[in-house]
Design an enzyme around this catalytic site. Structure first.
Site, PDB file in Angstrom:
ATOM      1  N   LYS A 123       0.831  -1.213   0.000  1.00 21.37           N
ATOM      2  CA  LYS A 123       0.000   0.000   0.000  1.00 21.37           C
ATOM      3  C   LYS A 123       0.863   1.260   0.000  1.00 21.37           C
ATOM      4  CE  LYS A 123      -2.691  -0.661   3.670  1.00 21.37           C
ATOM      5  NZ  LYS A 123      -3.845  -0.518   4.586  1.00 21.37           N
ATOM      6  N   LYS A 155       2.755   2.185   2.308  1.00 22.04           N
ATOM      7  CA  LYS A 155       2.670   2.783   3.648  1.00 22.04           C
ATOM      8  C   LYS A 155       3.771   2.182   4.504  1.00 22.04           C
ATOM      9  CE  LYS A 155      -1.999   4.326   4.670  1.00 22.04           C
ATOM     10  NZ  LYS A 155      -3.094   4.256   5.644  1.00 22.04           N
TER      11      LYS A 155
END
Ligand code: C2G
Length: 132
Positions: free
Chosen positions: A44, A46
């Protein structure tokens, strides 16, 4: 028993996270939270401050959360809904429409995000403070 599920990273837990967990739980009797693993976070794009284990422990301490499971992939949602006998899938409305394919398996609800807070905002404001 009406079972609800929601997904997320839930890093640097804040009141926006608590708001959605509270509202998700209020839609049923049992809330499952699928928290993104560190590996899935990389997919993601992240990088969470807290590890998966730390974020799992924090979520398990929240009164609205009944069970925490790992989120390892984008593709696991249908299987989760079947395996955990889920009635309602809940996400913040930044995901509006993205998971409508789940409507064949359960109710899909997008809830308004809590305005003014995000993990990204917290990180950037703290780094500004640090840098003076
Ligand atoms: N959220 C919110 N209000 C905010 C911030 C977040 O309601 N101010 C909600 C998001 O909409 C999401 C949940 O809190 O439903 C978790 O947010 P994140 O940890 O940012 O999760 P995200 O990276 O969006 O991961 O497969 C789905 C993904 O794992 C979702």
């Amino acid at each position: 028993m009406k079972k609800v599920i929601t997904y997320g990273t839930f890093d640097l837990l804040h009141h926006g996270h608590i708001n959605i967990l509270k509202r998700a739980k209020e839609m049923g009797d049992y809330l499952v939270v699928a928290v993104s693993t560190d590996e899935f976070n990389r997919l993601k794009n992240k990088k969470s401050y807290y590890s998966y284990e730390e974020r799992k422990m924090i979520l398990e301490a929240i009164r609205y959360v009944d069970e925490v499971i790992p989120e390892n992939s984008w593709e696991q949602k249908i299987q989760d809904i079947q395996e955990y006998d889920i009635d309602i899938f809940v996400m913040g409305n930044d995901w509006e429409g993205k998971f409508d394919f789940l409507k064949d398996y359960c109710e899909v609800v997008y809830l308004p995000r809590t305005v003014g807070v995000s993990t990204t905002k917290i990180k950037s404001e703290l780094s500004n403070v640090k840098n003076g």
